[in-house]
Design an enzyme around this catalytic site. Structure first.
Site, PDB file in Angstrom:
ATOM      1  N   GLU A 184     -62.138   3.506  -1.436  1.00  0.00           N
ATOM      2  CA  GLU A 184     -61.797   4.205  -2.670  1.00  0.00           C
ATOM      3  C   GLU A 184     -61.460   5.657  -2.384  1.00  0.00           C
ATOM      4  O   GLU A 184     -60.490   6.200  -2.911  1.00  0.00           O
ATOM      5  CB  GLU A 184     -62.961   4.128  -3.669  1.00  0.00           C
ATOM      6  CG  GLU A 184     -62.637   4.828  -4.983  1.00  0.00           C
ATOM      7  CD  GLU A 184     -63.788   4.830  -5.972  1.00  0.00           C
ATOM      8  OE1 GLU A 184     -63.545   5.161  -7.139  1.00  0.00           O
ATOM      9  OE2 GLU A 184     -64.924   4.527  -5.567  1.00  0.00           O
ATOM     10  N   GLN A 232     -64.396  -1.648 -12.067  1.00  0.00           N
ATOM     11  CA  GLN A 232     -65.506  -1.258 -11.208  1.00  0.00           C
ATOM     12  C   GLN A 232     -66.689  -0.770 -12.033  1.00  0.00           C
ATOM     13  O   GLN A 232     -66.555   0.172 -12.811  1.00  0.00           O
ATOM     14  CB  GLN A 232     -65.050  -0.154 -10.248  1.00  0.00           C
ATOM     15  CG  GLN A 232     -66.128   0.356  -9.308  1.00  0.00           C
ATOM     16  CD  GLN A 232     -65.635   1.545  -8.496  1.00  0.00           C
ATOM     17  OE1 GLN A 232     -64.871   2.362  -8.980  1.00  0.00           O
ATOM     18  NE2 GLN A 232     -66.071   1.645  -7.256  1.00  0.00           N
ATOM     19  N   GLY A 233     -67.852  -1.386 -11.862  1.00  0.00           N
ATOM     20  CA  GLY A 233     -69.059  -0.982 -12.569  1.00  0.00           C
ATOM     21  C   GLY A 233     -70.027  -0.261 -11.645  1.00  0.00           C
ATOM     22  O   GLY A 233     -71.024  -0.863 -11.210  1.00  0.00           O
ATOM     23  N   ASN A 275     -66.612  16.107  -4.797  1.00  0.00           N
ATOM     24  CA  ASN A 275     -66.298  16.757  -3.527  1.00  0.00           C
ATOM     25  C   ASN A 275     -67.493  17.485  -2.931  1.00  0.00           C
ATOM     26  O   ASN A 275     -67.627  17.578  -1.706  1.00  0.00           O
ATOM     27  CB  ASN A 275     -65.124  17.726  -3.721  1.00  0.00           C
ATOM     28  CG  ASN A 275     -63.791  17.003  -3.834  1.00  0.00           C
ATOM     29  OD1 ASN A 275     -63.743  15.769  -3.848  1.00  0.00           O
ATOM     30  ND2 ASN A 275     -62.712  17.747  -3.908  1.00  0.00           N
TER      31      ASN A 275
END
Length: 402
Positions: free
Chosen positions: A248, A126-127, A388
């Protein structure tokens, strides 16, 4: 939602348990349970076993190779795999790119890329994150300029990605790239698929606090990418990125892995002695253990609600952010309590102890050597996938309108 399993769901659970008993390689399960390193071959082997059974992409529609499971079946499968010591499926192709491709990709892209995700022909990374663009992904500066050469159109990509997990194993990367400097920053981003073997792509390792080579920097210098590797529309990549991030964040919560970690922690707390009694009988430790178990039970319910929303055609909204926050906090607390339970055995960091074949005397049900490494590695959980603190902002905007 009724959390009591039906007879059909209990039968499915029995089928999953039998599959894990007969198909999960014991040496891989042992590595997972003892916190030892998994090799690329270990991860690819489990990927292939699941694909052969048709259970790899268990959240994909049936027409694209998914098993057609209900949300509860997926919940059962994920939990039983984690408890059995099955390794986490590398998420970038199956859990992240796959759903984006199914929803936004062209039919030609689906026919080409989805089977390659399933059979392991492509290992994706993942970029997204860049220096200065982590939780604020809209600030990405990697550029993709459209050019025509010898009658063929390309994007020429220049820039840098960082914290790229397992990029040293990958042959493909999906990237957020800036294709417009004129529009507001969210509107000028595109979603591009890049072959890691293209000239101009360079991968450099980042060694993390626990001594692991898990993440990397990836540099792009005049990298030519065929225009047909653009997913969806140019400058609409922010929409696709947000859709991917809901998956994700839900996966980062790791409900099944927390269930497995709690079980192992209880076994260790029963075995470890503290002032002449089992650690689990110590009032302060028992109180923290009870608190995290209550939080985990609550999170199980939230996880089912989010999965059900996706199965019904929706996209997880604020719930995925809630799940990411609580899930990562629970996993961090479990790793902290595990380290405490191991006491002085968890203090030294012995890198060789993470390798297969290294023996240390067991402390309770597992070796203590991985406790410190897992504790430090899990510090990142509350940061990646959108810190978060950012998730709390998302929740306040989506629910409270602030």
């Amino acid at each position: 939602m009724d959390l009591t399993f039906t007879a059909e769901e209990k039968a499915f659970r029995a089928e999953v348990l039998e599959f894990l008993r007969t198909s999960l390689p014991s040496n891989i399960a042992e590595k997972v349970n003892l916190g030892k390193r998994l090799t690329r071959d270990d991860m690819a082997r489990w990927h292939g076993i699941l694909n052969s059974r048709g259970w790899l992409a268990n959240h994909w529609p049936k027409e694209y190779g998914g098993p057609g499971w209900t949300p509860v079946q997926k919940f059962i499968f994920d939990n039983e795999c984690a408890i059995a010591g099955a390794p986490r499926i590398v998420p970038f192709g199956v859990n992240m790119l796959g759903p984006v491709m199914i929803k936004y990709g062209s039919e030609a892209q689906k026919r080409h890329w989805l089977p390659r995700i399933l059979d392991g022909s492509d290992w994706w990374c993942q970029g997204y994150s860049e220096p200065g663009a982590g939780s604020d992904l809209a600030s990405v500066r990697t550029t993709a300029v459209r050019v025509t050469e010898s009658g063929k159109e390309y994007y020429v990509v220049n820039g840098q990605k960082t914290w790229t997990t397992l990029a040293h194993y990958a042959n493909m990367i999906f990237c957020l790239v800036r294709t417009s400097q004129d529009a507001r920053k969210q509107a000028g981003i595109s979603f591009l698929l890049i072959d890691m073997n293209t000239p101009g792509v360079e991968v450099r390792p980042i060694i993390t606090l626990d001594g692991e080579h898990e993440v990397n920097e990836v540099f792009f210098t005049d990298v030519r990418v065929p225009v047909e590797n653009l997913v969806g529309e140019e400058n609409k990549g922010w929409t696709y990125a947000k859709y991917l991030l809901t998956y994700e964040r839900t996966n980062i919560a790791g409900v099944g892995f927390s269930v497995a970690a709690l079980r192992r922690l209880k076994e260790a707390a029963l075995a470890v002695q503290c002032n002449g009694r089992a650690l689990i009988d110590d009032p302060l430790f028992a109180a923290r253990l009870a608190r995290v178990e209550i939080d985990l039970e609550n999170m199980k319910t939230t996880n089912l609600r989010v999965i059900a929303a996706v199965a019904g055609g929706g996209v997880p909204g604020a719930e995925s952010s809630m799940l990411k926050i609580r899930g990562t906090e629970i996993r961090q607390e479990l790793s902290s309590l595990t380290r405490r339970a191991m006491g002085s055995y968890a203090q030294p960091f012995i890198e060789e102890a993470l390798e297969d074949g290294y023996d240390l005397p067991p402390l309770g049900p597992e070796l203590a050597a991985g406790a410190a490494a897992q504790y430090f590695n899990n510090r990142k959980l509350s940061i990646f996938g959108g810190a978060n603190e950012i998730q709390k902002n998302i929740i306040s905007k989506m629910i409270l309108g602030l």
